[in-house]
Design an enzyme around this catalytic site. Structure first.
Site, PDB file in Angstrom:
ATOM      1  N   TYR A  69       0.811  -1.208   0.000  1.00 25.83           N
ATOM      2  CA  TYR A  69       0.000   0.000   0.000  1.00 25.83           C
ATOM      3  C   TYR A  69       0.852   1.268   0.000  1.00 25.83           C
ATOM      4  O   TYR A  69       0.366   2.346  -0.348  1.00 25.83           O
ATOM      5  CB  TYR A  69      -0.928   0.022   1.217  1.00 25.83           C
ATOM      6  CG  TYR A  69      -1.778  -1.211   1.389  1.00 25.83           C
ATOM      7  CD1 TYR A  69      -2.105  -2.032   0.305  1.00 25.83           C
ATOM      8  CD2 TYR A  69      -2.267  -1.573   2.644  1.00 25.83           C
ATOM      9  CE1 TYR A  69      -2.881  -3.167   0.474  1.00 25.83           C
ATOM     10  CE2 TYR A  69      -3.050  -2.700   2.824  1.00 25.83           C
ATOM     11  CZ  TYR A  69      -3.342  -3.499   1.737  1.00 25.83           C
ATOM     12  OH  TYR A  69      -4.099  -4.623   1.912  1.00 25.83           O
ATOM     13  N   HIS A 128       2.102 -11.618   1.603  1.00 30.70           N
ATOM     14  CA  HIS A 128       0.933 -11.008   0.974  1.00 30.70           C
ATOM     15  C   HIS A 128       0.288 -11.867  -0.113  1.00 30.70           C
ATOM     16  O   HIS A 128      -0.903 -11.752  -0.375  1.00 30.70           O
ATOM     17  CB  HIS A 128       1.308  -9.649   0.385  1.00 30.70           C
ATOM     18  CG  HIS A 128       0.141  -8.724   0.229  1.00 30.70           C
ATOM     19  ND1 HIS A 128       0.236  -7.358   0.391  1.00 30.70           N
ATOM     20  CD2 HIS A 128      -1.153  -8.951  -0.068  1.00 30.70           C
ATOM     21  CE1 HIS A 128      -0.946  -6.806   0.196  1.00 30.70           C
ATOM     22  NE2 HIS A 128      -1.810  -7.752  -0.095  1.00 30.70           N
TER      23      HIS A 128
END
Length: 320
Positions: A69, A128
């Site tokens: 992010y 992730h």
């Protein structure tokens, strides 16, 4: 075991159940600082800080972030400022982070993320994905990556370790590791239920947390299934909830921990109130059944067809 989150920890006395995750208690509703806040800077960064602190003021205690992010500095500032302002102890928050730069190494990336956020540890740290964002396998094997994660866990810089967007075959590749992932965070909503993956994780004592539980609403495809839309609306009317709250309840009542986000204080209050009422078993079953009769679809990681099929219903993860 579900226990109420102590109301004294929330400025608005929100009650969010928690569940035991290793040695920690995880609040079963998370606030994500992901897609909507990607690479936050300038006015967007200030909006992120305000929204995150608003969520914490409302009673949120579970924050979900990720290296991908690229907003960890802003997120860290918001958290530290809020802790200082309220006098809340760090251990009263549950903070998750995820890493995607596998080639750099789990320990190195974790150190960087902790430095940027200004935190001493993460409560949960996840790999992730099972692949790169470019639809390629990592240079390291998943067992090699998991070996690094176990080493990181022993360092104390992360309290628990897990994975995100891993398929059954990926989890199988580390099934004999001495430390197993405690969590697998995946996209989930009535159009992407992956019942096979959920069942596999339950048998392996791997908690499923889910992002995108309200995607059918904010991506405007709930209406593509009149049957599902009607079932959700009926449940909302009966339970005195709105459609977004119903989708969060569905995720929670099907054994998942939902991760949501919003920049609107009133919306966050609505989300926290989902624990004041519940769907009936028949309503949960009706939503699940209607969702399965609709074309299955995923919103995220669609750029990786080598790993995630265009039609999720063809994947082993969707097999009942």
């Amino acid at each position: 075991l579900l226990v109420p989150w102590p109301p004294a920890l929330a400025l608005q006395d929100a009650m969010v159940p928690t569940l035991r995750l290793g040695a920690r208690e995880m609040p079963v509703l998370g606030y994500g600082v992901g897609t909507a806040w990607y690479k936050a800077s300038g006015d967007k960064a200030q909006a992120l800080k305000a929204s995150l602190q608003m969520a914490l003021d409302a009673g949120v205690r579970h924050i979900d972030d990720a290296e991908m992010y690229q907003n960890e500095v802003v997120t860290g500032e918001a958290i530290r400022q809020w802790l200082a302002r309220t006098g809340t102890k760090r251990e009263e928050l549950f903070i998750t982070n995820k890493f995607i730069d596998v080639d750099k190494g789990a320990c190195a990336v974790c150190d960087e993320l902790l430095a940027k956020t200004g935190l001493e540890y993460f409560d949960l740290f996840l790999v992730h994905s099972c692949c790169t964002t470019n639809d390629e396998a990592f240079k390291k094997s998943l067992p090699e990556i998991w070996e690094e994660m176990m080493t990181l866990h022993k360092s104390g810089k992360v309290k628990e370790i897990g994975v995100s967007n891993w398929r059954i075959c990926d989890l199988e590749s580390i099934k004999d590791a001495p430390i197993q992932p405690c969590c697998n965070q995946v996209e989930a909503h009535p159009f992407l239920q992956q019942a096979g993956l959920l069942e596999y994780c339950k048998k392996r004592n791997i908690l499923v947390t889910c992002y995108g539980p309200q995607a059918p609403l904010y991506k405007d495809f709930l209406q593509s299934s009149p049957e599902l839309c009607a079932v959700v609306q009926q449940a909302a009317k009966r339970a005195q909830l709105n459609e977004g709250q119903v989708l969060l309840r569905w995720a929670y009542q099907t054994g998942r921990v939902p991760i949501t986000t919003t920049s609107k204080p009133e919306r966050m209050q609505e989300y926290l109130k989902i624990f004041e009422s519940e769907l009936t078993d028949s309503e949960v079953a009706a939503i699940s059944a209607a969702g399965l009769r609709a074309p299955q679809r995923r919103v995220y990681w669609t750029q990786c067809p080598k790993f995630f099929a265009k039609d999720p219903s063809t994947e082993p993860e969707s097999a009942l």
